[in-house]
Motif scaffolding. Structure first.
Motif, short mmCIF file in Angstrom:
data_model
loop_
_atom_site.label_atom_id
_atom_site.label_comp_id
_atom_site.label_asym_id
_atom_site.label_seq_id
_atom_site.Cartn_x
_atom_site.Cartn_y
_atom_site.Cartn_z
N ARG A 6 0.82 -1.22 0.00
CA ARG A 6 0.00 0.00 0.00
C ARG A 6 0.84 1.26 0.00
O ARG A 6 0.42 2.28 -0.54
CB ARG A 6 -0.97 -0.01 1.18
CG ARG A 6 -0.31 0.17 2.55
CD ARG A 6 -1.34 -0.02 3.66
NE ARG A 6 -0.81 0.35 4.96
CZ ARG A 6 0.01 -0.43 5.67
NH1 ARG A 6 0.40 -1.60 5.19
NH2 ARG A 6 0.44 -0.03 6.86
N ILE B 147 3.71 1.73 -1.50
CA ILE B 147 4.42 2.01 -2.74
C ILE B 147 3.48 1.96 -3.96
O ILE B 147 3.91 1.98 -5.10
CB ILE B 147 5.61 1.05 -2.96
CG1 ILE B 147 5.18 -0.40 -2.77
CG2 ILE B 147 6.77 1.39 -2.04
CD1 ILE B 147 6.22 -1.40 -3.23
N THR B 148 2.15 1.85 -3.69
CA THR B 148 1.20 1.83 -4.80
C THR B 148 0.73 3.24 -5.10
O THR B 148 0.11 3.88 -4.25
CB THR B 148 -0.02 0.95 -4.45
OG1 THR B 148 0.46 -0.31 -3.99
CG2 THR B 148 -0.90 0.74 -5.66
N GLY B 149 1.02 3.70 -6.30
CA GLY B 149 0.59 5.04 -6.68
C GLY B 149 -0.92 5.12 -6.80
O GLY B 149 -1.58 4.14 -7.11
#
Lengths: 215, 209
Positions: free
Chosen positions: A63, A65-67
């Motif tokens: 979560r 590192i999720t753009g």
């Protein structure tokens, strides 16, 4: 850091208070489609519980590192991957069930409950509560489906999980295993559960009011 | 520079790497399970041959031992056009021929339908029919796999070519080579009729006449 009791509450919420079938009214198409026989329903429920838990765990892990703009693509990617795994596993080890479930295994990808948990919960919470939340909602879905399936198979075939319950004199209600039977059964199920929940809520309000007047 | 997960380049990179990881994992799983799936498919096909030849009831799920035992009664003979003719005998000694089956296929309403049709040794009537593969609408055309439909073909007399069988809708079947279509699945039923009539014309026993 929330206490263990909090985690437990998160888990239970999906089973009763926020049950996907009778509270959120999500995942209805699979509920209607695969509940005419208990064995197929069990396979479907196992598949959904696995996919929802595994995808919520992964979504929660990545979560940070999720753009924002690619998050939906990321959820779909992971959900689809887990569904394909389930599909391969079913085909390899229980081909008759895989055949009976036909296109509905692949359609788990579009089950809104799974995407919903990923977006609403797992994307903003730590892995442990995310897994518990997903497992609760998944099992809440499974519970609802199994209750519906037991009634449909019992009335439609006179059996439960293939075991004969009624004697040979029983005339099966064929409509129960056809599509309209699914609608009747789902409607009655939601009606009964909501009535129980409303009573519960009323009792709670009553208690509070009495406590207030006493004070 | 502080880490920014919403950086365009990072998002694209993340998605690409995630896709590669997922693809690799699925490919590995597929490679491991492919032989098992193929084996299961072959098993299922054997069951279909047994169903068409009337050695197993439609919808029955025989176990592996049972399949092997019954399949010993089947002789696989290569047919001229590359297909296989399945000859079923009344016992494992393969003396008395009871049926000959051939795979035939054609297009249904939505999908390719593959059938196994077995004829009696004299080629005069259908011994049995089984569906190998179909992708018709579940609950409508998909019902061609149900025993209630398939059992109607057992013992059905063949008519004069090219109308070997008739699957009729909106009227009562009145000829010995006619049966009723499935209600709500007229198109799929008609497709089965076409596949049967075209397929039966290529059958060794009927083609000789």
């Amino acid at each position: 850091m929330p206490k263990t009791g909090e985690h437990w509450k998160t888990f239970l919420k999906g089973l009763w208070e926020d049950n996907p079938i009778f509270r959120m009214i999500l995942g209805i198409c699979s509920t209607l489609a695969v509940t005419n026989q208990v064995v197929n329903t069990l396979a479907m429920c196992g598949a959904v519980v696995f996919v929802i838990t595994a995808s919520s765990l992964i979504v929660s892990l990545v979560r940070k590192i999720t753009g924002k703009r690619v998050r939906m693509a990321v959820y779909t990617l992971f959900i689809a991957a887990f569904v394909i795994m389930v599909d391969i596993a079913l085909k390899a080890w229980v081909p008759t069930i895989a055949k009976a479930m036909g296109p509905y295994v692949g359609l788990i990808i579009t089950n809104c409950i799974i995407m919903g948990r990923a977006e609403a919960y797992a994307s903003n919470n730590k892995p442990l509560p995310s897994v518990l939340d997903a497992a609760g909602v998944g099992l809440g879905y499974a519970m609802s489906l199994l209750i519906i399936a037991v009634f449909r198979e019992l009335l439609g075939f006179g059996t439960i999980a293939g075991l004969r319950v009624f004697g040979p004199g029983f005339e099966p209600w064929v409509i129960m295993v056809m599509a309209p039977g699914a609608f009747f059964m789902l409607g009655s199920y939601i009606w009964v559960i909501r009535t129980i929940q409303d009573r519960q809520a009323k009792r709670k309000v009553e208690k509070k009011r009495r406590a207030a007047t006493a004070a | 520079m502080p880490f920014d997960k919403d950086n365009r380049l990072f998002m694209v990179g993340f998605l690409v790497i995630a896709s590669l990881v997922v693809t690799a994992a699925l490919s590995a799983l597929y490679a491991v399970t492919e032989p098992i799936i193929e084996q299961q498919k072959a098993r299922l096909f054997q069951v279909r041959v047994l169903e068409a030849c009337g050695l197993v009831d439609h919808g029955a799920e025989p176990d592996d031992g049972e399949i092997d035992r019954l399949y010993a009664r089947i002789e696989e003979v290569p047919h001229d056009d590359g297909r296989t003719l399945y000859r079923a005998y009344s016992s494992e000694r393969r003396e008395e021929l009871i049926a000959e089956a051939l795979e035939i296929s054609g297009s249904g309403l939505w999908s390719e339908i593959r059938l196994l049709v077995a004829l009696t040794p004299d080629g005069g009537s259908i011994h049995g029919l089984a569906v190998v593969e179909q992708g018709e609408t579940p609950g409508l055309g998909g019902r061609i796999t149900e025993p209630e439909f398939l059992e109607k073909f057992a013992g059905l007399e063949l008519g004069a070519p090219p109308e070997y069988v008739g699957i009729v809708a909106y009227e009562t079947p009145d000829a010995p080579n006619e049966i009723n279509a499935i209600s709500g699945a007229t198109q799929t039923s008609k497709a089965v009729q076409v596949i049967l009539n075209e397929g039966l014309a290529t059958f060794p026993t009927t083609a000789q006449e």
